[in-house]
Scaffold this motif. Structure first.
Motif, PDB file in Angstrom:
ATOM      1  N   ASP A  68       0.852  -1.192   0.000  1.00 29.93           N
ATOM      2  CA  ASP A  68       0.000   0.000   0.000  1.00 29.93           C
ATOM      3  C   ASP A  68       0.890   1.245   0.000  1.00 29.93           C
ATOM      4  O   ASP A  68       2.053   1.191  -0.375  1.00 29.93           O
ATOM      5  N   GLY A  69       0.361   2.360   0.428  1.00 29.81           N
ATOM      6  CA  GLY A  69       1.124   3.595   0.412  1.00 29.81           C
ATOM      7  C   GLY A  69       1.819   3.923   1.717  1.00 29.81           C
ATOM      8  O   GLY A  69       2.061   5.108   1.997  1.00 29.81           O
ATOM      9  N   SER A  70       2.162   2.914   2.506  1.00 30.55           N
ATOM     10  CA  SER A  70       2.763   3.159   3.825  1.00 30.55           C
ATOM     11  C   SER A  70       4.009   4.028   3.748  1.00 30.55           C
ATOM     12  O   SER A  70       4.155   4.998   4.504  1.00 30.55           O
ATOM     13  N   ALA A  71       4.936   3.696   2.869  1.00 32.84           N
ATOM     14  CA  ALA A  71       6.192   4.439   2.784  1.00 32.84           C
ATOM     15  C   ALA A  71       5.944   5.890   2.389  1.00 32.84           C
ATOM     16  O   ALA A  71       6.539   6.814   2.956  1.00 32.84           O
ATOM     17  N   ARG A  72       5.052   6.089   1.435  1.00 31.62           N
ATOM     18  CA  ARG A  72       4.748   7.457   0.986  1.00 31.62           C
ATOM     19  C   ARG A  72       4.108   8.266   2.106  1.00 31.62           C
ATOM     20  O   ARG A  72       4.508   9.421   2.350  1.00 31.62           O
TER      21      ARG A  72
END
Length: 221
Positions: free
Chosen positions: A38-42
Motif C-alpha cells: 500500500d502507500g505506507s512508505a509514501r
C-alpha cells in the motif's frame, strides 16, 4: 537526549497518520517498510518520518534495519498499527534516560475493544515462563513497546530476523546482567487485522520462532 522510535511497518497506511501524529516532541520516528503493497512508505515520508526500506521479510529484519539507521542515544521500538499510543513512550524511556534501568518493556493493559485473543495471551504467558526459567527475569508481557540505549543494544549482536527478535533482545540483555523492568501501557484496538496475534497460525509461528531462540546456546530445548 536524542530518542529514535523504530516502527516496523507492513501495510499500515491507514494507521500511520494517527501513530505519527501522536509522536511526542523530541522523538524521531523511523518507519521501516518491510515490503508494503500500500502507500505506507509514501504516507510516512509525507508525515516527516525517516523511511527505511528493508526488503527482506521478517519482523526482526525490520527492527534491526531500524536500529542500524538510528542515531539517538536511546532507541525505542513499537508497532505501527495504532495498537499502542506513542504518547506513552515517555513511560518506557524515562527509566532508561534517568539511568534507573537498562531495558524497559511496555506491559500491555488491554482496554475496551482491544484485540488480544486468548491464544495470543497463552503464548505470551508460556514465553514469559520459559524466560524466567532460563534467566530468572520475570516479565508479565514480552511486549513490542520497549526502550534501551542504542549503542548497548547494537553491542548485544542480535541475530534473529524473524519473530524471535523481541525475545532474543530480552534474553541477551538478561544474560549480560541488564536491569530489565516493565511499565503499564494501554493496549488499544488496532487498525486492521494483526499479522501475528490475529490468527492462531500467526501466534504459533511467532511462539515457534521464540522457542527456537530460547532453545539456543545455553537453553533447555
Amino acid at each position: 537526549m536524542e530518542i529514535d522510535v523504530v516502527l516496523p511497518c507492513l501495510d499500515e497506511e491507514a494507521a500511520l497518520p494517527w501513530v505519527l501524529g501522536r509522536m511526542p516532541d523530541g522523538y524521531r520516528p523511523i518507519v521501516v517498510d518491510n515490503g508494503s503493497t500500500d502507500g505506507s512508505a509514501r504516507v510516512a515520508a509525507e508525515l516527516g518520518a525517516l523511511v527505511v526500506s528493508e526488503p527482506r521479510r521478517g519482523f526482526g529484519a525490520a527492527c534491526h534495519a531500524g536500529l542500524l539507521a538510528a542515531t539517538g542515544e536511546v532507541v525505542c521500538f513499537m508497532d505501527a498499527d495504532a495498537s499502542l499510543d506513542p504518547g506513552q513512550l515517555p513511560r518506557v524511556t524515562g527509566p532508561v534516560a534517568s539511568g534507573r534501568a537498562d531495558l524497559v518493556l511496555g506491559r500491555r493493559v488491554a482496554g475496551p475493544g482491544a484485540a488480544w485473543p486468548l491464544h495470543a495471551r497463552l503464548g505470551n504467558a508460556f514465553l514469559g515462563w520459559r524466560l524466567a526459567r532460563r534467566t530468572g527475569t520475570r516479565l508479565r508481557d514480552i511486549g513490542p513497546m520497549r526502550a534501551c540505549r542504542r549503542a548497548d543494544l547494537v553491542a548485544l549482536g542480535l541475530t534473529d530476523r524473524r519473530f524471535g527478535y523481541p525475545l532474543e533482545m530480552v534474553l541477551r540483555a538478561a544474560e549480560r546482567g541488564w536491569r530489565i523492568t516493565e511499565t503499564g501501557v494501554d493496549y488499544l484496538p488496532r487498525s486492521g487485522r494483526s499479522k501475528v496475534t490475529g490468527t492462531v497460525r500467526g501466534t504459533l509461528r511467532a511462539v515457534g520462532d521464540m522457542r527456537r531462540v530460547l532453545s539456543g546456546p545455553g537453553g533447555t530445548g
